[in-house]
Design an enzyme around this catalytic site. Structure first.
Site, mmCIF file in Angstrom:
data_model
loop_
_atom_site.group_PDB
_atom_site.id
_atom_site.type_symbol
_atom_site.label_atom_id
_atom_site.label_comp_id
_atom_site.label_asym_id
_atom_site.label_seq_id
_atom_site.Cartn_x
_atom_site.Cartn_y
_atom_site.Cartn_z
ATOM 1 N N TYR A 40 0.852 -1.194 0.000
ATOM 2 C CA TYR A 40 0.000 0.000 0.000
ATOM 3 C C TYR A 40 0.886 1.242 0.000
ATOM 4 C CZ TYR A 40 -3.700 -3.264 1.505
ATOM 5 O OH TYR A 40 -4.586 -4.312 1.620
ATOM 6 N N HIS A 110 -0.219 -11.967 1.289
ATOM 7 C CA HIS A 110 -1.266 -11.174 0.617
ATOM 8 C C HIS A 110 -1.961 -11.971 -0.488
ATOM 9 C CE1 HIS A 110 -2.083 -6.608 -0.036
ATOM 10 N NE2 HIS A 110 -3.178 -7.300 -0.226
ATOM 11 N N PRO A 190 -15.365 -4.253 3.487
ATOM 12 C CA PRO A 190 -16.691 -4.602 4.006
ATOM 13 C C PRO A 190 -17.779 -3.613 3.588
ATOM 14 C CG PRO A 190 -15.386 -3.580 5.728
ATOM 15 C CD PRO A 190 -14.458 -3.777 4.561
ATOM 16 N N LEU A 191 -17.353 -2.450 3.059
ATOM 17 C CA LEU A 191 -18.324 -1.487 2.532
ATOM 18 C C LEU A 191 -18.347 -1.528 1.010
ATOM 19 C CD1 LEU A 191 -17.429 1.452 4.956
ATOM 20 C CD2 LEU A 191 -19.492 0.018 5.014
ATOM 21 N N GLY A 192 -17.879 -2.639 0.448
ATOM 22 C CA GLY A 192 -17.871 -2.753 -1.024
ATOM 23 C C GLY A 192 -17.083 -1.624 -1.657
HETATM 24 N N1 LIG Z 1 -6.349 -8.507 1.438
HETATM 25 C C1 LIG Z 1 -6.665 -7.783 0.390
HETATM 26 O O1 LIG Z 1 -6.427 -8.174 -0.753
HETATM 27 C C2 LIG Z 1 -7.337 -6.454 0.584
HETATM 28 C C3 LIG Z 1 -7.939 -5.803 -0.491
HETATM 29 C C4 LIG Z 1 -8.580 -4.575 -0.253
HETATM 30 C C5 LIG Z 1 -8.601 -4.034 1.034
HETATM 31 N N2 LIG Z 1 -7.995 -4.701 2.055
HETATM 32 C C6 LIG Z 1 -8.016 -4.167 3.434
HETATM 33 O O2 LIG Z 1 -9.346 -3.835 3.796
HETATM 34 C C7 LIG Z 1 -9.411 -2.494 4.270
HETATM 35 C C8 LIG Z 1 -10.752 -1.881 3.920
HETATM 36 O O3 LIG Z 1 -11.085 -2.121 2.591
HETATM 37 P P1 LIG Z 1 -11.401 -0.984 1.519
HETATM 38 O O4 LIG Z 1 -10.837 0.318 1.952
HETATM 39 O O5 LIG Z 1 -11.038 -1.570 0.211
HETATM 40 O O6 LIG Z 1 -12.963 -0.931 1.454
HETATM 41 P P2 LIG Z 1 -14.200 -0.387 2.297
HETATM 42 O O7 LIG Z 1 -13.856 -0.207 3.722
HETATM 43 O O8 LIG Z 1 -15.265 -1.324 1.883
HETATM 44 O O9 LIG Z 1 -14.470 1.013 1.591
HETATM 45 C C9 LIG Z 1 -13.621 2.115 1.688
HETATM 46 C C10 LIG Z 1 -14.247 3.229 0.874
HETATM 47 O O10 LIG Z 1 -15.499 3.579 1.480
HETATM 48 C C11 LIG Z 1 -15.511 4.942 1.837
HETATM 49 N N3 LIG Z 1 -16.178 5.045 3.146
HETATM 50 C C12 LIG Z 1 -15.793 4.466 4.304
HETATM 51 N N4 LIG Z 1 -16.713 4.722 5.273
HETATM 52 C C13 LIG Z 1 -17.678 5.482 4.693
HETATM 53 C C14 LIG Z 1 -18.879 6.052 5.174
HETATM 54 N N5 LIG Z 1 -19.289 5.890 6.429
HETATM 55 N N6 LIG Z 1 -19.630 6.786 4.307
HETATM 56 C C15 LIG Z 1 -19.235 6.960 3.007
HETATM 57 N N7 LIG Z 1 -18.104 6.415 2.504
HETATM 58 C C16 LIG Z 1 -17.331 5.679 3.340
HETATM 59 C C17 LIG Z 1 -14.080 5.393 1.888
HETATM 60 O O11 LIG Z 1 -14.054 6.745 1.529
HETATM 61 P P3 LIG Z 1 -12.863 7.745 1.966
HETATM 62 O O12 LIG Z 1 -11.602 7.036 1.551
HETATM 63 O O13 LIG Z 1 -13.150 8.973 1.200
HETATM 64 O O14 LIG Z 1 -12.959 7.917 3.422
HETATM 65 C C18 LIG Z 1 -13.420 4.487 0.843
HETATM 66 O O15 LIG Z 1 -13.564 5.041 -0.455
HETATM 67 C C19 LIG Z 1 -8.216 -1.819 3.617
HETATM 68 O O16 LIG Z 1 -7.772 -0.711 4.380
HETATM 69 C C20 LIG Z 1 -7.178 -2.922 3.592
HETATM 70 O O17 LIG Z 1 -6.510 -2.954 4.841
HETATM 71 C C21 LIG Z 1 -7.381 -5.903 1.844
#
Ligand SMILES: NC(=O)c1ccc[n+]([C@@H]2O[C@H](COP(=O)([O-])OP(=O)(O)OC[C@H]3O[C@@H](n4cnc5c(N)ncnc54)[C@H](OP(=O)(O)O)[C@@H]3O)[C@@H](O)[C@H]2O)c1
Length: 309
Positions: A40, A110, A190-192
């Site tokens: 990252y 990963h 988890p928030l898609g």
């Molecule tokens: N193992 C893997 O291959 C893998 C892949 C992907 C992710 N991950 C891990 O999972 C974590 C979370 O996943 P993710 O960031 O992909 O997805 P997520 O948590 O599903 O979504 C993040 C997105 O949602 C927005 N958001 C968050 N809370 C919100 C709310 N209450 N209202 C409106 N928008 C909101 C964020 O906006 P802003 O950024 O503008 O705040 C960001 O664009 C990552 O930090 C990483 O550590 C792992």
């Protein structure tokens, strides 16, 4: 991840002080588990997490990941797997330094490298446990036969996979395997990737945003998938919560062995998301959410089978 990479235009991240304040605010409101990866940034996300957590190290658990190398520009998303023991040993030393800690609580592969037997990768990680550099081992996006092979080398503490109302494939085999073996499922995105909050618009996905490479977030497919959120918003209204909170609460209600790890750049969203722990869903709410249609489009682009993030 999205704190300073992958989501947004690449320049929309908070400055370093803002990022550190956000992470420390998370600890203040009860968050104890932080997930990052050397890819990252690359590397800069771990540096920020390290700076933010160093004075609070004993209050938190730190998870990071190895096994993917980033090539070229930071927004070209050109990745290659490397699960060789030598890479894993070097990557761990780099992560420890950037995270400003002498031990990583959870070290995750990963992605499994198709050119390296998983036994060799996990064997190297087990060696890191014996050396005291790592406390526990996890695998990300591994299938059950691979998990079984890995677990014969060293106990697997956690599996990290995409899991949300937007992606439920883990329910077929991986979640049951985790439950049967006392392994934690860490639900990533988890928030898609923002879709389930109802606030993400097509126009928010700028050039250079990783989601622009993912089929589910493109053009008319985005609009079709946006309709799933309208049904979540209806449940949220009944529950007196936001759609983001309902999406997280659904994961928390589904199983006691799943940890959702939402990501954000904003304190406002962080606090909202943490509030999901107090949202109560009825059996009828859960049944309605369980019955939502599955999204249209693949998770990752077919042309880049090693794509991740
Ligand atoms: N193992 C893997 O291959 C893998 C892949 C992907 C992710 N991950 C891990 O999972 C974590 C979370 O996943 P993710 O960031 O992909 O997805 P997520 O948590 O599903 O979504 C993040 C997105 O949602 C927005 N958001 C968050 N809370 C919100 C709310 N209450 N209202 C409106 N928008 C909101 C964020 O906006 P802003 O950024 O503008 O705040 C960001 O664009 C990552 O930090 C990483 O550590 C792992």
């Amino acid at each position: 991840m999205g704190l300073n990479w992958a989501y947004g235009s690449g320049v929309s991240a908070p400055d370093e002080k803002g990022a550190i304040d956000l992470i420390r605010r998370a600890i203040d409101i009860g968050v104890t588990f932080f997930d990052t990866a050397d890819m990252y940034g690359p590397f800069t996300n771990e540096e920020i997490v390290g700076k933010a957590l160093a004075p609070r190290r004993n209050d938190v658990r730190i998870a990071t990941k190895c096994g993917i190398v980033v090539h070229g520009e930071r927004t070209s998303y050109d990745f290659q797997r490397d699960g060789t023991p030598q890479h894993i040993r070097e990557a761990c030393d780099g992560s420890l330094k950037r995270l400003q800690t002498d031990v990583i609580d959870l070290y995750q592969l990963h992605r499994v490298d198709p050119n390296v037997p998983v036994e060799e990768s996990v064997g190297a990680m087990a060696e890191l446990v014996r050396e005291g550099k790592v406390r526990a081992i996890g695998l990300s996006e591994a299938d059950v036969p691979t998990l079984e092979r890995a677990a014969r080398v060293h106990p697997i503490t956690a599996v990290q996979s995409e899991y949300s109302l937007f992606e439920r494939n883990v329910e077929a085999a991986i979640l049951p395997w985790c439950e049967a073996h006392g392994v934690t499922l860490i639900a990533y995105s988890p928030l898609g990737r923002g879709m389930l909050t109802g606030r993400l618009k097509r126009t928010d996905i700028a050039d250079g945003d990783f989601r622009a490479t993912l089929p589910r977030y493109q053009g008319e497919t985005f609009d079709q998938n946006r309709r799933i959120v309208e049904r979540i918003e209806a449940v949220a209204q009944r529950a007196g919560a936001t759609a983001a909170q309902v999406a997280l609460a659904w994961l928390l209600h589904k199983t006691g062995s799943t940890i959702p790890i939402p990501g954000t750049k904003r304190i406002e969203y962080l606090e909202e998301n943490a509030g999901a722990a107090d949202v109560h869903l009825t059996q009828a709410d859960i049944a309605e959410l369980d019955g939502l249609p599955r999204p249209v489009g693949d998770r990752y682009p077919e042309a880049k089978p090693t794509s991740t993030a």
